[in-house]
Design an enzyme around this catalytic site. Structure first.
Site, PDB file in Angstrom:
ATOM      1  N   ASN A   9       0.869  -1.184   0.000  1.00 26.18           N
ATOM      2  CA  ASN A   9       0.000   0.000   0.000  1.00 26.18           C
ATOM      3  C   ASN A   9       0.905   1.232   0.000  1.00 26.18           C
ATOM      4  O   ASN A   9       1.489   1.563   1.024  1.00 26.18           O
ATOM      5  CB  ASN A   9      -0.895  -0.031   1.251  1.00 26.18           C
ATOM      6  CG  ASN A   9      -1.723   1.231   1.387  1.00 26.18           C
ATOM      7  OD1 ASN A   9      -1.775   2.071   0.481  1.00 26.18           O
ATOM      8  ND2 ASN A   9      -2.385   1.380   2.531  1.00 26.18           N
ATOM      9  N   LYS A  11       0.098   4.243  -0.266  1.00 19.85           N
ATOM     10  CA  LYS A  11      -0.543   5.438   0.320  1.00 19.85           C
ATOM     11  C   LYS A  11      -0.324   6.640  -0.608  1.00 19.85           C
ATOM     12  O   LYS A  11      -0.244   6.456  -1.825  1.00 19.85           O
ATOM     13  CB  LYS A  11      -0.044   5.664   1.744  1.00 19.85           C
ATOM     14  CG  LYS A  11      -0.184   4.388   2.594  1.00 19.85           C
ATOM     15  CD  LYS A  11       0.061   4.569   4.053  1.00 19.85           C
ATOM     16  CE  LYS A  11      -0.091   3.216   4.757  1.00 19.85           C
ATOM     17  NZ  LYS A  11       0.083   3.296   6.200  1.00 19.85           N
ATOM     18  N   HIS A  97      -9.265   1.140   5.307  1.00 20.75           N
ATOM     19  CA  HIS A  97      -7.972   1.387   5.946  1.00 20.75           C
ATOM     20  C   HIS A  97      -8.163   2.368   7.092  1.00 20.75           C
ATOM     21  O   HIS A  97      -8.978   3.287   7.008  1.00 20.75           O
ATOM     22  CB  HIS A  97      -6.975   1.948   4.922  1.00 20.75           C
ATOM     23  CG  HIS A  97      -5.580   1.936   5.448  1.00 20.75           C
ATOM     24  ND1 HIS A  97      -5.113   2.897   6.318  1.00 20.75           N
ATOM     25  CD2 HIS A  97      -4.563   1.067   5.273  1.00 20.75           C
ATOM     26  CE1 HIS A  97      -3.863   2.605   6.639  1.00 20.75           C
ATOM     27  NE2 HIS A  97      -3.501   1.505   6.020  1.00 20.75           N
ATOM     28  N   GLU A  99      -6.536   4.828   8.031  1.00 20.97           N
ATOM     29  CA  GLU A  99      -6.341   6.250   7.697  1.00 20.97           C
ATOM     30  C   GLU A  99      -7.617   6.836   7.082  1.00 20.97           C
ATOM     31  O   GLU A  99      -7.939   8.007   7.303  1.00 20.97           O
ATOM     32  CB  GLU A  99      -5.133   6.399   6.757  1.00 20.97           C
ATOM     33  CG  GLU A  99      -3.833   6.180   7.529  1.00 20.97           C
ATOM     34  CD  GLU A  99      -2.716   5.522   6.732  1.00 20.97           C
ATOM     35  OE1 GLU A  99      -2.780   5.510   5.490  1.00 20.97           O
ATOM     36  OE2 GLU A  99      -1.787   4.994   7.374  1.00 20.97           O
ATOM     37  N   GLU A 169      -4.941  -4.860  10.812  1.00 27.41           N
ATOM     38  CA  GLU A 169      -3.932  -3.808  10.942  1.00 27.41           C
ATOM     39  C   GLU A 169      -4.175  -3.043  12.242  1.00 27.41           C
ATOM     40  O   GLU A 169      -4.968  -2.098  12.265  1.00 27.41           O
ATOM     41  CB  GLU A 169      -4.026  -2.824   9.770  1.00 27.41           C
ATOM     42  CG  GLU A 169      -3.744  -3.432   8.416  1.00 27.41           C
ATOM     43  CD  GLU A 169      -3.172  -2.398   7.443  1.00 27.41           C
ATOM     44  OE1 GLU A 169      -2.167  -2.715   6.810  1.00 27.41           O
ATOM     45  OE2 GLU A 169      -3.715  -1.278   7.335  1.00 27.41           O
ATOM     46  N   GLY A 175       2.898   2.460  10.768  1.00 30.03           N
ATOM     47  CA  GLY A 175       3.850   3.557  10.606  1.00 30.03           C
ATOM     48  C   GLY A 175       4.591   3.942  11.873  1.00 30.03           C
ATOM     49  O   GLY A 175       5.221   4.994  11.932  1.00 30.03           O
ATOM     50  N   SER A 215       3.879  -1.904  10.376  1.00 29.12           N
ATOM     51  CA  SER A 215       5.330  -1.942  10.599  1.00 29.12           C
ATOM     52  C   SER A 215       5.947  -3.298  10.266  1.00 29.12           C
ATOM     53  O   SER A 215       6.887  -3.754  10.923  1.00 29.12           O
ATOM     54  CB  SER A 215       5.677  -1.529  12.037  1.00 29.12           C
ATOM     55  OG  SER A 215       5.305  -0.181  12.250  1.00 29.12           O
TER      56      SER A 215
HETATM   57  P1  13P Z   1       3.298   0.490   7.616  1.00 31.13           P
HETATM   58  O1  13P Z   1       3.800  -0.799   7.033  1.00 31.13           O
HETATM   59  O2  13P Z   1       4.000   1.707   7.082  1.00 31.13           O
HETATM   60  O3  13P Z   1       3.226   0.434   9.103  1.00 31.13           O
HETATM   61  O4  13P Z   1       1.788   0.650   7.103  1.00 31.13           O
HETATM   62  C1  13P Z   1       0.925  -0.424   7.195  1.00 31.13           C
HETATM   63  C2  13P Z   1      -0.303  -0.095   6.459  1.00 31.13           C
HETATM   64  O5  13P Z   1      -1.035   0.807   6.842  1.00 31.13           O
HETATM   65  C3  13P Z   1      -0.604  -0.842   5.231  1.00 31.13           C
HETATM   66  O6  13P Z   1      -1.882  -0.598   4.779  1.00 31.13           O
END
Ligand code: 13P
Length: 252
Positions: A9, A11, A97, A99, A169, A175, A215
């Site tokens: 992803n 983003k 997601h 976010e 997740e 992150g 992560s």
């Molecule tokens: P990270 O791997 O940067 O922690 O992000 C995970 C994520 O949100 C994948 O959709």
């Protein structure tokens, strides 16, 4: 069907030329051996999906959108429909997601509509669920995930549900550099599989692909992926460099 999947992803990262370079690098490093072990999915910003899908189709991997509209078509400025995404050859779409839940206030009721749109247009939803740190500290993380799945997914028919990929997740792991431990991931994935078995049946539960995200990197992926109920990963930061993304795929 239960599969091993590693999905990246991206983003809101990469300009067009950077995206093109990363896609070419991924294509270059993906061997037949790796592609026989895992289904590889790249989810770039929507603007680059057509480019990504052309490169993916030639090189044995797949693409996914990061979001889609809950509406079919019409006067919804700025939105992208499931039919549009499907029409350029894309196979997957990330839905729910954290976010999007946090910054764009997407509720499970809305996500349910998005899942229906995706299924209607034969896109595979990668449905994200997970708790925030406070909820884990209060030991209500199982209840939180249960509610997310119940509202957004559990009204689907068994046939429809069989097409869903789930990504657990935990928000506190996204992150932050603090991944869920393999035991924490396994515990939640087992719980999710049990919820599916209770709502549908054991066969459907056993056939559901459940990914871990948060992560995940080359270092921790081998142990996370060795858990019996972890079927792969949804990768953020570490999917932005070809070497680390491929390193994670090698851990499958
Ligand atoms: P990270 O791997 O940067 O922690 O992000 C995970 C994520 O949100 C994948 O959709």
């Amino acid at each position: 069907m239960r599969k091993k999947i590693v999905a990246g992803n991206w983003k809101m990262n990469k300009t067009f030329s950077e995206a093109e370079m990363l896609l070419e690098e991924i294509a270059e490093l993906l061997t037949d051996d790796l592609l026989s072990k895992a289904t590889v999915v790249v989810c770039p910003p929507s603007l680059y999906l057509e480019l990504a899908d052309d490169i993916a189709a030639e090189n044995g991997f797949y693409t996914g959108a990061q979001n889609l509209s809950d509406k079919e078509s019409g006067a919804y400025t700025g939105e992208i429909s499931a039919a549009m995404i499907k029409s350029i050859g894309v196979d997957y779409v990330i839905i729910g997601h954290s976010e999007r839940r946090t910054y764009y206030h997407e509720t499970d009721e809305l996500l349910k509509e998005k899942v229906l749109q995706a299924l209607k247009h034969e896109l595979t939803p990668v449905f994200c669920c997970g708790e925030v740190l406070d909820q884990r500290n209060q030991s209500i993380h199982f209840d939180v995930v249960k509610k997310q799945l119940e509202i957004a997914l559990f009204d689907l028919s068994p046939e429809e549900f069989s097409k869903i990929v789930i990504a657990y997740e935990p928000v506190w792991a996204i992150g932050t550099g603090v991944n869920a431990t393999p035991a924490q991931a396994q515990e939640m994935h087992t719980y999710i599989r049990k919820l599916i078995a209770d709502r549908y049946n054991k066969e459907i539960a056993d056939e559901t692909t459940i990914l871990y995200g948060g992560s995940c990197n080359e270092k921790n992926a081998p142990e996370l992926f060795s858990q019996p109920d972890v079927d792969g990963g949804l990768i953020g930061g570490a999917s932005l460099k070809a070497e680390s993304f491929i390193g994670i795929i090698k851990a499958i």
